[in-house]
Motif scaffolding. Structure first.
Motif, PDB file in Angstrom:
ATOM      1  N   UNK A 154       0.814  -1.231   0.000  1.00 46.54           N
ATOM      2  CA  UNK A 154       0.000   0.000   0.000  1.00 46.54           C
ATOM      3  C   UNK A 154       0.841   1.272   0.000  1.00 46.54           C
ATOM      4  N   UNK A 155       1.989   1.212  -0.642  1.00 50.37           N
ATOM      5  CA  UNK A 155       2.846   2.401  -0.723  1.00 50.37           C
ATOM      6  C   UNK A 155       2.685   3.106  -2.073  1.00 50.37           C
ATOM      7  N   UNK A 156       1.944   2.456  -2.989  1.00 48.15           N
ATOM      8  CA  UNK A 156       1.781   3.013  -4.344  1.00 48.15           C
ATOM      9  C   UNK A 156       0.427   2.566  -4.881  1.00 48.15           C
ATOM     10  N   UNK A 157      -0.237   3.477  -5.596  1.00 50.56           N
ATOM     11  CA  UNK A 157      -1.445   3.081  -6.343  1.00 50.56           C
ATOM     12  C   UNK A 157      -1.426   3.816  -7.682  1.00 50.56           C
ATOM     13  N   UNK A 158      -2.472   3.614  -8.490  1.00 48.92           N
ATOM     14  CA  UNK A 158      -2.463   4.197  -9.833  1.00 48.92           C
ATOM     15  C   UNK A 158      -2.278   5.720  -9.790  1.00 48.92           C
ATOM     16  N   UNK A 159      -2.956   6.346  -8.831  1.00 48.26           N
ATOM     17  CA  UNK A 159      -2.902   7.810  -8.765  1.00 48.26           C
ATOM     18  C   UNK A 159      -1.506   8.293  -8.382  1.00 48.26           C
ATOM     19  N   UNK A 160      -0.928   7.688  -7.343  1.00 48.98           N
ATOM     20  CA  UNK A 160       0.393   8.179  -6.905  1.00 48.98           C
ATOM     21  C   UNK A 160       1.469   7.811  -7.933  1.00 48.98           C
ATOM     22  N   UNK A 161       1.287   6.656  -8.602  1.00 47.24           N
ATOM     23  CA  UNK A 161       2.250   6.275  -9.642  1.00 47.24           C
ATOM     24  C   UNK A 161       2.209   7.295 -10.777  1.00 47.24           C
ATOM     25  N   UNK A 162       0.990   7.674 -11.172  1.00 47.14           N
ATOM     26  CA  UNK A 162       0.853   8.638 -12.275  1.00 47.14           C
ATOM     27  C   UNK A 162       1.446   9.984 -11.888  1.00 47.14           C
ATOM     28  N   UNK A 163       1.253  10.423 -10.643  1.00 49.14           N
ATOM     29  CA  UNK A 163       1.775  11.748 -10.303  1.00 49.14           C
ATOM     30  C   UNK A 163       3.290  11.704 -10.148  1.00 49.14           C
ATOM     31  N   UNK A 164       3.799  10.583  -9.636  1.00 54.57           N
ATOM     32  CA  UNK A 164       5.267  10.428  -9.558  1.00 54.57           C
ATOM     33  C   UNK A 164       5.870  10.467 -10.973  1.00 54.57           C
ATOM     34  N   UNK A 165       5.258   9.742 -11.903  1.00 51.35           N
ATOM     35  CA  UNK A 165       5.781   9.702 -13.274  1.00 51.35           C
ATOM     36  C   UNK A 165       5.661  11.061 -13.966  1.00 51.35           C
ATOM     37  N   UNK A 166       4.617  11.801 -13.640  1.00 51.14           N
ATOM     38  CA  UNK A 166       4.445  13.130 -14.238  1.00 51.14           C
ATOM     39  C   UNK A 166       5.574  14.060 -13.758  1.00 51.14           C
ATOM     40  N   UNK A 167       5.867  13.987 -12.461  1.00 50.77           N
ATOM     41  CA  UNK A 167       6.931  14.848 -11.907  1.00 50.77           C
ATOM     42  C   UNK A 167       8.284  14.476 -12.526  1.00 50.77           C
ATOM     43  N   UNK A 168       8.513  13.170 -12.686  1.00 48.93           N
ATOM     44  CA  UNK A 168       9.766  12.699 -13.304  1.00 48.93           C
ATOM     45  C   UNK A 168       9.861  13.224 -14.739  1.00 48.93           C
ATOM     46  N   UNK A 169       8.774  13.071 -15.511  1.00 54.05           N
ATOM     47  CA  UNK A 169       8.787  13.513 -16.920  1.00 54.05           C
ATOM     48  C   UNK A 169       9.067  15.002 -17.020  1.00 54.05           C
ATOM     49  N   UNK A 170       8.495  15.773 -16.093  1.00 47.84           N
ATOM     50  CA  UNK A 170       8.701  17.222 -16.145  1.00 47.84           C
ATOM     51  C   UNK A 170      10.166  17.578 -15.891  1.00 47.84           C
ATOM     52  N   UNK A 171      10.773  16.872 -14.931  1.00 44.60           N
ATOM     53  CA  UNK A 171      12.205  17.132 -14.639  1.00 44.60           C
ATOM     54  C   UNK A 171      13.057  16.804 -15.868  1.00 44.60           C
ATOM     55  N   UNK A 172      12.721  15.686 -16.512  1.00 39.28           N
ATOM     56  CA  UNK A 172      13.517  15.243 -17.659  1.00 39.28           C
ATOM     57  C   UNK A 172      13.333  16.189 -18.848  1.00 39.28           C
ATOM     58  N   UNK A 173      12.080  16.561 -19.105  1.00 37.91           N
ATOM     59  CA  UNK A 173      11.835  17.506 -20.207  1.00 37.91           C
ATOM     60  C   UNK A 173      12.596  18.810 -19.974  1.00 37.91           C
ATOM     61  N   UNK A 174      12.579  19.275 -18.733  1.00 34.95           N
ATOM     62  CA  UNK A 174      13.269  20.533 -18.413  1.00 34.95           C
ATOM     63  C   UNK A 174      14.778  20.378 -18.650  1.00 34.95           C
ATOM     64  N   UNK A 175      15.330  19.220 -18.274  1.00 36.12           N
ATOM     65  CA  UNK A 175      16.775  19.002 -18.436  1.00 36.12           C
ATOM     66  C   UNK A 175      17.154  18.971 -19.921  1.00 36.12           C
ATOM     67  N   UNK A 176      16.352  18.300 -20.744  1.00 35.61           N
ATOM     68  CA  UNK A 176      16.666  18.233 -22.180  1.00 35.61           C
ATOM     69  C   UNK A 176      16.498  19.602 -22.838  1.00 35.61           C
ATOM     70  N   UNK A 177      15.480  20.342 -22.390  1.00 33.70           N
ATOM     71  CA  UNK A 177      15.291  21.691 -22.951  1.00 33.70           C
ATOM     72  C   UNK A 177      16.488  22.568 -22.576  1.00 33.70           C
ATOM     73  N   UNK A 178      16.942  22.425 -21.328  1.00 41.59           N
ATOM     74  CA  UNK A 178      18.099  23.204 -20.875  1.00 41.59           C
ATOM     75  C   UNK A 178      19.328  22.853 -21.719  1.00 41.59           C
ATOM     76  N   UNK A 179      19.544  21.557 -21.932  1.00 40.06           N
ATOM     77  CA  UNK A 179      20.695  21.120 -22.730  1.00 40.06           C
ATOM     78  C   UNK A 179      20.636  21.649 -24.154  1.00 40.06           C
ATOM     79  N   UNK A 180      19.474  21.495 -24.766  1.00 41.57           N
ATOM     80  CA  UNK A 180      19.309  21.938 -26.159  1.00 41.57           C
ATOM     81  C   UNK A 180      19.479  23.445 -26.312  1.00 41.57           C
TER      82      UNK A 180
END
Ligand SMILES: Cc1ncc(C[n+]2csc(CCOP(=O)(O)OP(=O)(O)O)c2C)c(N)n1
Ligand SMILES: [Mg+2]
Length: 336
Positions: A293-319
């Motif tokens: 009970x440490x993860x469910x669909x909602x928390x997994x989706x929000x964790x993945x959204x935060x990860x994607x945002x960090x990664x997109x920001x890093x690639x945009x910064x690099x480019x």
């Protein structure tokens, strides 16, 4: 020692981040390398596109990085090798500056001079290099510094099973044991050194057994599982912090991709990588979290959204960062 709920969640989020970061890199890397150059008679233009040079990705090997780094503090040192992103991300290297480095930009960790195999972030004590076998002696150096300063900091040297046949590896183990250095040697056995299978290069089945020759504990982790790595690393780190000296750990892990991006992998049995992916350690840890009970669909989706945002920001910064001025070419190479 078992991971706490917080550590389990941290390992999961980091593994998701590493995988997505590298899947993004796999796509970006191909920009400008294919197919226009094919028309000019070149199959693969390694110097083309925004990320020039070789690219070694670690999809499948995430458990090694997170299981070890979950025990570390900022003051602890990590030295990686030529396949370094999973270690760097697990050691909290600045994602923007790391990405900019791969794009060859002035805002990169090494002002764009190092590229993906040479990432140095003194703020979190991370380094790596393309010299196979170098990480073991370099980690000894960091461990010796900690010891001389009277700190309980540890150093990790990560390397592949191919590197364990280098002389530098054996010299490092000898000195680390003799001087009781707070260092942990972590060998990723992903079965291959480029195209050569371990069984064709290594005189012994498990590198962990080589520890006995240097009077230190050797631990074999037989499953590519973050919790199993965490347990083995926990013992080794605690031992090093107590001043009891080094440990050698070997983890049987899986390399899903080629040695480098663009590797035709003709040496690999057909279907091997697909089979390995059926034991993907990321959904496995996700399932463990859900069962507790440490993860469910909602928390997994929000964790993945935060990860994607960090990664997109890093690639945009690099480019979007500027290239270094040509006049800087000879600056900062040996000093500064
Ligand atoms: C000193 C040195 N020798 C040879 C090479 C060329 N080389 C690059 S990667 C590699 C194989 C490394 O295999 P392994 O240590 O198992 O790491 P993996 O690629 O599997 O992560 C070799 C021989 C090098 N970079 N440095
Ligand atoms: Mg290998």
């Amino acid at each position: 020692m078992d991971p706490t709920s917080e550590q389990l969640l941290w390992m999961y989020e980091k593994m998701v981040e590493i995988r997505e970061y590298e899947e993004t890199m796999a796509k970006v890397y191909l920009e400008g390398k294919l197919p226009p150059k094919i028309q000019k008679g070149l199959a693969f233009d390694i110097g083309g596109g925004p990320v020039p040079g070789e690219m070694h990705l670690a999809a499948g090997q995430e458990p090694v990085a997170v299981g070890v780094c979950a025990h570390l503090r900022t003051e602890d040192s990590v030295v990686g090798a030529h396949r370094p992103h999973h270690f760097a991300i697990a050691k909290n290297v600045d994602l923007n500056a790391m990405t900019a480095e791969m794009f060859g930009k002035a805002t990169g960790l090494g002002r764009g001079k190092g590229g993906h195999m040479h990432l140095f972030d003194p703020a979190v004590k991370f380094s790596c290099s393309g010299i196979v076998g170098a990480s073991a002696p370099q980690a000894c150096g960091a461990a010796l510094a900690a010891k001389k300063l009277g700190k309980d900091w540890v150093a990790i040297g990560f390397f592949g099973e191919g590197a364990a046949n280098q002389g530098a590896f054996h010299e490092a183990l000898n000195l680390a044991s003799l001087w009781k250095l707070p260092v942990i040697f972590v060998c990723e056995d992903n079965k291959y050194g480029i195209s050569v299978e371990k069984q064709d290069s290594t005189s012994i089945e498990s590198n962990a057994d080589r520890a006995a020759g240097y009077g230190m504990p050797g631990v074999l982790v037989e499953t590519n599982d973050a919790v199993a790595v965490f347990r083995a690393a926990g013992e080794a780190v605690a031992r090093a912090r107590r001043g009891e000296g080094p440990t050698l750990i070997e983890v049987k892990t899986d390399r899903y991709l080629g040695h480098f991006q663009g590797d035709p992998e003709t040496y690999r049995p057909k279907g091997e990588a697909q089979e390995l992916r059926t034991h993907d350690p990321i959904p496995a840890l996700g399932a463990l979290l859900r069962s507790r009970d440490l993860l469910d669909d909602t928390s997994d989706a929000s964790l993945r959204k935060a990860v994607s945002e960090r990664i997109e920001a890093a690639y945009a910064f690099g480019r979007n960062s500027p290239y270094p001025e040509p006049s800087e070419a000879l600056l900062h190479v040996f000093a500064d």
